[in-house]
Design a protein around this motif. Structure first.
Motif, mmCIF file in Angstrom:
data_model
loop_
_atom_site.group_PDB
_atom_site.id
_atom_site.type_symbol
_atom_site.label_atom_id
_atom_site.label_comp_id
_atom_site.label_asym_id
_atom_site.label_seq_id
_atom_site.Cartn_x
_atom_site.Cartn_y
_atom_site.Cartn_z
ATOM 1 N N ALA A 1 0.827 -1.211 0.000
ATOM 2 C CA ALA A 1 0.000 0.000 0.000
ATOM 3 C C ALA A 1 0.860 1.259 0.000
ATOM 4 O O ALA A 1 0.627 2.189 -0.791
ATOM 5 C CB ALA A 1 -0.934 -0.012 1.209
ATOM 6 N N SER A 2 1.861 1.300 0.865
ATOM 7 C CA SER A 2 2.699 2.501 0.942
ATOM 8 C C SER A 2 3.518 2.694 -0.333
ATOM 9 O O SER A 2 3.718 3.826 -0.793
ATOM 10 C CB SER A 2 3.625 2.430 2.162
ATOM 11 O OG SER A 2 4.459 1.295 2.102
ATOM 12 N N ARG A 3 3.966 1.598 -0.934
ATOM 13 C CA ARG A 3 4.743 1.706 -2.171
ATOM 14 C C ARG A 3 3.858 2.176 -3.331
ATOM 15 O O ARG A 3 4.268 3.019 -4.137
ATOM 16 C CB ARG A 3 5.393 0.362 -2.506
ATOM 17 C CG ARG A 3 6.596 0.022 -1.633
ATOM 18 C CD ARG A 3 7.089 -1.389 -1.917
ATOM 19 N NE ARG A 3 8.289 -1.718 -1.176
ATOM 20 C CZ ARG A 3 9.532 -1.591 -1.644
ATOM 21 N NH1 ARG A 3 9.726 -1.145 -2.867
ATOM 22 N NH2 ARG A 3 10.571 -1.912 -0.905
ATOM 23 N N GLN A 4 2.659 1.613 -3.446
ATOM 24 C CA GLN A 4 1.755 2.028 -4.518
ATOM 25 C C GLN A 4 1.402 3.509 -4.390
ATOM 26 O O GLN A 4 1.426 4.254 -5.383
ATOM 27 C CB GLN A 4 0.484 1.186 -4.495
ATOM 28 C CG GLN A 4 0.654 -0.228 -5.022
ATOM 29 C CD GLN A 4 -0.649 -0.993 -5.015
ATOM 30 O OE1 GLN A 4 -1.475 -0.833 -4.114
ATOM 31 N NE2 GLN A 4 -0.851 -1.835 -6.008
ATOM 32 N N LEU A 5 1.074 3.937 -3.188
ATOM 33 C CA LEU A 5 0.704 5.334 -2.993
ATOM 34 C C LEU A 5 1.900 6.253 -3.165
ATOM 35 O O LEU A 5 1.758 7.397 -3.609
ATOM 36 C CB LEU A 5 0.059 5.507 -1.624
ATOM 37 C CG LEU A 5 -1.377 4.961 -1.604
ATOM 38 C CD1 LEU A 5 -1.812 4.559 -0.211
ATOM 39 C CD2 LEU A 5 -2.341 5.991 -2.186
ATOM 40 N N GLY A 6 3.092 5.741 -2.856
ATOM 41 C CA GLY A 6 4.303 6.518 -3.100
ATOM 42 C C GLY A 6 4.512 6.763 -4.587
ATOM 43 O O GLY A 6 4.899 7.857 -5.014
ATOM 44 N N ILE A 7 4.255 5.725 -5.401
ATOM 45 C CA ILE A 7 4.368 5.865 -6.859
ATOM 46 C C ILE A 7 3.343 6.873 -7.372
ATOM 47 O O ILE A 7 3.645 7.748 -8.201
ATOM 48 C CB ILE A 7 4.175 4.499 -7.546
ATOM 49 C CG1 ILE A 7 5.345 3.574 -7.209
ATOM 50 C CG2 ILE A 7 4.052 4.664 -9.059
ATOM 51 C CD1 ILE A 7 5.134 2.133 -7.649
ATOM 52 N N LEU A 8 2.108 6.769 -6.887
ATOM 53 C CA LEU A 8 1.063 7.699 -7.315
ATOM 54 C C LEU A 8 1.411 9.138 -6.933
ATOM 55 O O LEU A 8 1.174 10.070 -7.713
ATOM 56 C CB LEU A 8 -0.278 7.293 -6.692
ATOM 57 C CG LEU A 8 -0.919 6.023 -7.263
ATOM 58 C CD1 LEU A 8 -2.117 5.596 -6.412
ATOM 59 C CD2 LEU A 8 -1.348 6.243 -8.704
ATOM 60 N N LYS A 9 1.992 9.315 -5.753
ATOM 61 C CA LYS A 9 2.370 10.652 -5.300
ATOM 62 C C LYS A 9 3.507 11.213 -6.158
ATOM 63 O O LYS A 9 3.549 12.415 -6.446
ATOM 64 C CB LYS A 9 2.787 10.599 -3.830
ATOM 65 C CG LYS A 9 2.856 11.956 -3.144
ATOM 66 C CD LYS A 9 1.487 12.556 -2.916
ATOM 67 C CE LYS A 9 1.569 13.806 -2.048
ATOM 68 N NZ LYS A 9 0.271 14.471 -1.885
ATOM 69 N N ALA A 10 4.421 10.312 -6.585
ATOM 70 C CA ALA A 10 5.523 10.749 -7.448
ATOM 71 C C ALA A 10 4.999 11.164 -8.817
ATOM 72 O O ALA A 10 5.507 12.112 -9.431
ATOM 73 C CB ALA A 10 6.544 9.632 -7.581
ATOM 74 N N LEU A 11 3.977 10.460 -9.304
ATOM 75 C CA LEU A 11 3.420 10.760 -10.615
ATOM 76 C C LEU A 11 2.483 11.972 -10.560
ATOM 77 O O LEU A 11 2.444 12.774 -11.503
ATOM 78 C CB LEU A 11 2.655 9.539 -11.131
ATOM 79 C CG LEU A 11 2.073 9.631 -12.541
ATOM 80 C CD1 LEU A 11 3.162 9.955 -13.567
ATOM 81 C CD2 LEU A 11 1.379 8.327 -12.908
ATOM 82 N N PHE A 12 1.750 12.084 -9.458
ATOM 83 C CA PHE A 12 0.816 13.203 -9.291
ATOM 84 C C PHE A 12 1.144 13.930 -7.977
ATOM 85 O O PHE A 12 0.514 13.659 -6.940
ATOM 86 C CB PHE A 12 -0.627 12.693 -9.250
ATOM 87 C CG PHE A 12 -1.017 11.836 -10.425
ATOM 88 C CD1 PHE A 12 -1.247 12.390 -11.674
ATOM 89 C CD2 PHE A 12 -1.151 10.455 -10.277
ATOM 90 C CE1 PHE A 12 -1.606 11.605 -12.753
ATOM 91 C CE2 PHE A 12 -1.520 9.660 -11.351
ATOM 92 C CZ PHE A 12 -1.747 10.234 -12.598
#
Length: 331
Positions: A148-159
């Motif tokens: 969960a933290s890794r997926q949301l980290g990727i989303l935060k990096a993209l957006f």
């Protein structure tokens, strides 16, 4: 050696040979009954179980018989199917999915159960620990506490300005607490809040989920991205979800192994990696291993896939910094 001793020795040798052959015949005449319980429908998971067990020496119709039951999305059928397998006197039950595993565990606390596609065996109560399950359930999990933290980290990096995320789940998964959230949902809510993103959990269920209502709720709450969880209803309908998300111009993040859905991104451990491991565990159980003492195997290989075709359809440009971390790019 006189004639009498020779005859006695010959008789003894013959009796020994006959005993060995009889014992061998008794051993090879054992026909194992392997139960299999699925959340969904017949697919590559069941074929892998059959083919890999055949490779290990289990010939269907000779020394193994399969008793397979498929809920095909109607999870309320699972308890009845589990009871059928118990009544059939199966030697082991292979389960695919948390609800299937829970149903089998409730049907029997003595028949060995080998589970796959269970996000967190400890959280749903089928194992004391992954290292020492302690009951009649062991198996393979692609549980990733950091997902969960890794997926949301990727989303935060993209957006970078991401403020709202919709989280699509299934109301039928086990382990909900007083808040109504199951373990996988709580993990994602916590991870979203940790990076300053407001989470919106939406649940669908059954063989014909009401996705229109879910997407209307996303739009009403101005969700900027959709995180799709690896749970039964979204799992079965992942391509339909990607189509609806594209129609609503909502970027999607899926679990690892779901790049076939057509979403923007997929990240995490790959559920298909559990399929070839299941027959190995079933074989160990049939040879006498006790589930209580057999540690769960944890799949740890992560995969990050970006779909540039979907990105173009959404009018998005994926930064080079994000692209360079992808294991595979779909163009």
């Amino acid at each position: 050696m006189n004639l009498t001793k020779f005859i006695l020795a010959a008789i003894a040798a013959f009796v020994l040979l006959l005993t060995c052959r009889t014992a061998g015949a008794q051993q090879t005449s054992k026909v194992y009954r392997v139960g299999a319980l699925f959340n969904g429908k017949p697919d590559v998971a069941f074929e892998t179980l059959r083919k890999e067990l055949a490779r290990l020496g289990y010939v269907e119709g000779t020394n193994v018989v399969f008793e397979a039951r498929f809920a095909e999305g109607q999870l309320d059928r699972l308890p009845g199917f589990a009871a059928e397998l118990v009544n059939k006197g199966v030697d082991v039950i292979a389960t695919y999915g948390g609800p299937a595993t829970i149903a089998a565990r409730k049907a029997s606390t003595t028949i060995p159960i080998v589970a796959a596609l269970v996000a967190d065996p400890v959280a749903i109560g089928v194992a004391a620990t992954l290292e020492r399950p302690g009951g009649n359930v062991t198996g393979i999990t692609n549980n990733d506490p950091e997902l969960a933290s890794r997926q949301l980290g990727i989303l935060k990096a993209l957006f970078p300005k991401l403020a709202r995320v919709a989280i699509l789940s299934d109301s039928d998964i086990p382990g909900a607490d007083a808040s109504g959230l199951a373990p996988i949902e709580r993990a994602n809510v916590t991870a979203a809040r940790a990076v300053g993103i407001a989470p919106q959990v939406l649940k669908v269920h059954g063989p014909t989920p009401d996705f229109d209502t879910a997407f209307n709720a996303m739009v009403a709450e101005r969700a900027e991205v959709l995180l799709v969880l690896e749970v039964p209803a979204p799992f079965r309908n992942r391509k339909r979800i990607a189509e609806l998300a594209a129609a609503h111009r909502i970027p999607t993040m899926y679990w690892g192994g779901a790049s076939d859905a057509g979403g923007l991104m997929a990240y995490g451990t790959t559920f298909t990696d559990t399929y070839p491991r299941m027959p190995i565990y079933v074989d160990r159980i049939l040879k006498g291993a006790k589930p209580a003492d057999v540690p769960f195997e944890v799949i740890s290989r992560r995969e990050f896939v970006i779909n540039l075709k979907t990105a173009r359809e959404l009018g998005l440009t994926i930064p080079a910094e994000v692209l360079k971390h992808a294991d595979r790019v779909i163009d």
